[in-house]
Write an enzyme that holds these catalytic residues in place. Structure first.
Site, PDB file in Angstrom:
ATOM      1  CD  GLU A  40      40.330  -9.906  22.505  1.00 19.33           C
ATOM      2  OE1 GLU A  40      41.164 -10.923  23.242  1.00 19.33           O
ATOM      3  OE2 GLU A  40      40.755  -8.965  21.638  1.00 19.33           O
ATOM      4  CE1 TYR A  51      47.831 -29.152   3.144  1.00 18.76           C
ATOM      5  CE2 TYR A  51      49.638 -28.152   1.776  1.00 18.76           C
ATOM      6  CZ  TYR A  51      49.306 -29.473   2.696  1.00 18.76           C
ATOM      7  OH  TYR A  51      49.379 -30.491   2.508  1.00 18.76           O
TER       8      TYR A  51
HETATM    9 ZN    ZN Z   1      42.958 -10.003  20.747  1.00 22.99          ZN
END
Ligand code: ZN
Length: 221
Positions: free
Chosen positions: A78, A124
């Site tokens: 990735e 947040y």
């Molecule tokens: Zn992944």
């Protein structure tokens, strides 16, 4: 300017952060990957097939901004997502991608708004994430996702990959991990609240908080 001029310290930070995320159950098996942009512009990434729980400092991969291997083992498959974020976000010096359970669960829901997946349930979340687009499903490592990721990263520091998990960029690795954890916590709240009448922050309340992307700004300026 990259806060990561010292490669040895950057390697130690990646290993420490990876271990912390893994041991707290924020990603599992050999999923999840982290990266840092060093001061020379090269990227330090977690390698393919590694568990974030057992990674060592010597095992990290170095690539250029277009994925060419400069040293170490082959990077995570990735890696192209990380590179796409760095190309689109010149102020980003760290990227975190996890398969955290609740964010992954939300990424599998039918009928979610692909332009902004989660409501601003807490201050947040509004400050650290803001809007969260959903990128369409691709098999892990399918680089056809790259143009969509690069385009989305020009206007968003965080995205959710459909049936997969979040990718978050920030100025530092601590900030990227923190924002990813905020996203995971809000995904958990969102799932807990399914079927309950819910009052998210109003657009005015959310706008008053930012969002201030943790790598300084959105857009290409
Ligand atoms: Zn992944």
């Amino acid at each position: 300017m990259s806060p990561y001029a010292d490669e040895t310290a950057a390697r130690a930070l990646i290993v420490r952060t990876a271990r912390s995320l893994f041991t707290r159950g924020l990603t599992h098996g050999s999923t999840g990957n982290l990266s840092i942009r060093l001061a020379d512009g090269s990227l330090l990434l977690t390698p393919t097939g590694a568990s974030l729980g057992t990674l060592t400092e010597r095992e990290l991969s170095r690539t250029d901004l277009h994925g060419a291997l400069l040293g170490g083992p082959r990077p995570t498959k990735e890696a192209f997502l990380h590179a796409a974020f760095y190309r689109s976000r010149p102020h980003a010096h760290a990227v975190v991608h996890l398969h955290s359970t609740h964010a992954a669960a939300v990424s599998c829901l039918a009928d979610i708004n692909p332009d902004d997946v989660l409501p601003p349930l807490t201050a947040y979340y509004a400050m650290r994430i803001g809007t969260l687009p959903l990128l369409p499903y691709h098999a892990p490592g399918d680089s056809r996702l790259e143009p969509a990721a690069e385009a989305a990263a020009r206007t968003h520091h965080a995205v959710l990959l459909a049936n997969h998990g979040p990718v978050v960029a920030a100025a530092t690795l601590e900030q990227a991990a923190d924002a990813t954890e905020e996203l995971e916590a809000t995904a958990k709240l969102h799932l807990l609240l399914q079927g309950h009448r819910t009052r998210p922050l109003t657009p005015e309340q959310a706008a008053a908080l930012g969002p201030t992307p943790p790598d300084g700004r959105n857009g290409t300026s």
